[in-house]
Each structure stands twice: as structure tokens, then as C-alpha cells.
Write a protein that holds these residues in place. Structure first.
Motif, PDB file in Angstrom:
ATOM      1  N   ASN A 185      61.345  66.653  30.640  1.00  0.00           N
ATOM      2  CA  ASN A 185      61.579  67.207  29.309  1.00  0.00           C
ATOM      3  C   ASN A 185      61.896  68.690  29.464  1.00  0.00           C
ATOM      4  O   ASN A 185      61.014  69.510  29.726  1.00  0.00           O
ATOM      5  CB  ASN A 185      60.326  67.012  28.449  1.00  0.00           C
ATOM      6  CG  ASN A 185      60.485  67.620  27.055  1.00  0.00           C
ATOM      7  OD1 ASN A 185      61.574  68.071  26.684  1.00  0.00           O
ATOM      8  ND2 ASN A 185      59.407  67.627  26.289  1.00  0.00           N
ATOM      9  N   CYS A 188      65.265  55.462  28.451  1.00  0.00           N
ATOM     10  CA  CYS A 188      64.491  56.681  28.708  1.00  0.00           C
ATOM     11  C   CYS A 188      64.283  57.486  27.428  1.00  0.00           C
ATOM     12  O   CYS A 188      63.175  57.978  27.166  1.00  0.00           O
ATOM     13  CB  CYS A 188      65.207  57.544  29.746  1.00  0.00           C
ATOM     14  SG  CYS A 188      65.229  56.825  31.391  1.00  0.00           S
ATOM     15  N   ALA A 241      60.879  58.624  25.458  1.00  0.00           N
ATOM     16  CA  ALA A 241      60.616  60.032  25.143  1.00  0.00           C
ATOM     17  C   ALA A 241      60.355  60.231  23.649  1.00  0.00           C
ATOM     18  O   ALA A 241      59.468  60.989  23.255  1.00  0.00           O
ATOM     19  CB  ALA A 241      61.806  60.889  25.584  1.00  0.00           C
ATOM     20  N   LEU A 276      56.985  58.111  22.809  1.00  0.00           N
ATOM     21  CA  LEU A 276      55.842  58.279  23.736  1.00  0.00           C
ATOM     22  C   LEU A 276      55.189  56.935  24.061  1.00  0.00           C
ATOM     23  O   LEU A 276      54.000  56.861  24.335  1.00  0.00           O
ATOM     24  CB  LEU A 276      54.807  59.269  23.173  1.00  0.00           C
ATOM     25  CG  LEU A 276      55.289  60.706  22.955  1.00  0.00           C
ATOM     26  CD1 LEU A 276      54.144  61.588  22.460  1.00  0.00           C
ATOM     27  CD2 LEU A 276      55.886  61.291  24.226  1.00  0.00           C
ATOM     28  N   PRO A 334      56.281  57.140  29.635  1.00  0.00           N
ATOM     29  CA  PRO A 334      56.183  58.583  29.376  1.00  0.00           C
ATOM     30  C   PRO A 334      55.015  59.205  30.119  1.00  0.00           C
ATOM     31  O   PRO A 334      53.976  58.567  30.306  1.00  0.00           O
ATOM     32  CB  PRO A 334      55.977  58.662  27.853  1.00  0.00           C
ATOM     33  CG  PRO A 334      55.409  57.348  27.463  1.00  0.00           C
ATOM     34  CD  PRO A 334      55.922  56.333  28.460  1.00  0.00           C
ATOM     35  N   LEU A 364      55.356  65.798  25.785  1.00  0.00           N
ATOM     36  CA  LEU A 364      56.013  65.009  26.841  1.00  0.00           C
ATOM     37  C   LEU A 364      56.404  65.928  27.991  1.00  0.00           C
ATOM     38  O   LEU A 364      57.110  66.919  27.793  1.00  0.00           O
ATOM     39  CB  LEU A 364      57.270  64.328  26.290  1.00  0.00           C
ATOM     40  CG  LEU A 364      57.988  63.458  27.335  1.00  0.00           C
ATOM     41  CD1 LEU A 364      57.263  62.133  27.530  1.00  0.00           C
ATOM     42  CD2 LEU A 364      59.443  63.220  26.938  1.00  0.00           C
ATOM     43  N   VAL A 384      59.519  61.467  31.997  1.00  0.00           N
ATOM     44  CA  VAL A 384      59.354  60.008  31.993  1.00  0.00           C
ATOM     45  C   VAL A 384      59.549  59.523  33.426  1.00  0.00           C
ATOM     46  O   VAL A 384      60.330  60.095  34.197  1.00  0.00           O
ATOM     47  CB  VAL A 384      60.330  59.278  31.038  1.00  0.00           C
ATOM     48  CG1 VAL A 384      60.116  59.722  29.602  1.00  0.00           C
ATOM     49  CG2 VAL A 384      61.780  59.439  31.462  1.00  0.00           C
TER      50      VAL A 384
END
Ligand code: SME
Length: 161
Positions: A58, A84, A88, A91, A119, A127, A130
């Protein structure tokens, strides 16, 4: 030299041993790139039938590819895009038996048929990254793989926060 030989008879033991090895591998190392790189290598070496294994970080509210094993991959993914981005944005772990049936799936390697994205969430609920696993086998990942990878993500959350 690190020489982890993880050969377990069942998945619960496999993931318990893998989490323990990962915990030891990242212990005392504060650099997140170093920890993600070694984690990707360890998971790649341990779990069978993967064609991609690694991290999207992130970075300011966008996912950017991090350390991984496998073929070169797409670099940036917006929250909400693909498997993905779904992990994100929500979560929540995303376990996809057939990536061709997942709306908006981003094909980085045409060989991928199933995918598990978990996550990695820091202590304050943000976050961090991932963990993304791809397989050329349809429905490669079951509920035990998901639970095992959630456990790995908990170990990594402590190492990357
Ligand atoms: N398939 C992912 C993109 C990343 S690659 O699998 C490495 C997705 O749909 O988000």
C-alpha cells in the motif's frame, strides 16, 4: 545460510511449520523489503503448485508490486481493481477458484487459474500490503490454505508495521 525443510503430512501442520519458519526468518529485522523478499522465497519454496507468490504494498492508497517470485507482474493496482484490489478495499481475504470467472481479474500471467490474496493489516487497522498467491491449478486453494495464509499475514503484519 537458511535451510528450511518443511515437509508436513497435512496442511494444518504445513502452515504451522511455515508460520514458525517465517517468524524466525523475520525476527529482529526491521527492513520491510528484506522481510517481504525472504517471505516470498520461503512461501514459494514451501507451497506446491504456485506460479506467482509475492506482495503488493500500500503506497499512498495504491497497490504497488513488491518482492515476489514468478514472472514479471503488473506494477500498480488501484484499490477495488482485480483480486488484489478487492482484498485491499475490503480488508478481507479473497479466494478465487476460477480467476476467469472473477469480474475484473487482472491477468499478469496467462497460466494463472486460481488465486488467494490476503490483506496484511497493521496494528492501527491500516493496510500495509497484500500477500498474493497464484496457481496454474483450478481451485488450488481451499479453506485451510486461506486460514494458513491469514496466519502468515499476521506474522508479517508484525514484521512490516
Ligand atoms: N491477478 C491479480 C493481479 C496480480 S498478479 O496475479 C501477480 C489481480 O487480479 O489482482
Amino acid at each position: 545460510m537458511y535451510d528450511f525443510k518443511i515437509a508436513a503430512a497435512d496442511k494444518a501442520t504445513l502452515y504451522r511449520d511455515l508460520a514458525s519458519a517465517l517468524d524466525g526468518l523475520v525476527a529482529g529485522e526491521p527492513d520491510p523489503v528484506a522481510n517481504m523478499a525472504n517471505a516470498a522465497a520461503l512461501i514459494w519454496e514451501t507451497l506446491p503448485d504456485l506460479n506467482w507468490c509475492g506482495f503488493y504494498r500500500n503506497v499512498g492508497g495504491e497497490l504497488v508490486v513488491g518482492p515476489f517470485q514468478g514472472r514479471p507482474a503488473c506494477i500498480r493496482i488501484k484499490f477495488g481493481d482485480g483480486v488484489c484490489g478487492a482484498a485491499a478495499a475490503t480488508l478481507q481475504a479473497q479466494r478465487v477458484d476460477d480467476v476467469h470467472a472473477f469480474p475484473g481479474h487482472i491477468a499478469c500471467d496467462a497460466a494463472s487459474r486460481s488465486e488467494l490474496v490476503v490483506p496484511i493489516v497493521g496494528g492501527d487497522g491500516n493496510l500495509l500490503a497484500v500477500l498474493d498467491l497464484d496457481s496454474p491449478e483450478p481451485a488450488r486453494f481451499d479453506a485451510e490454505d486461506e486460514a494458513g495464509c491469514v496466519r502468515l499475514a499476521e506474522v508479517l503484519a508484525r514484521a512490516l508495521d
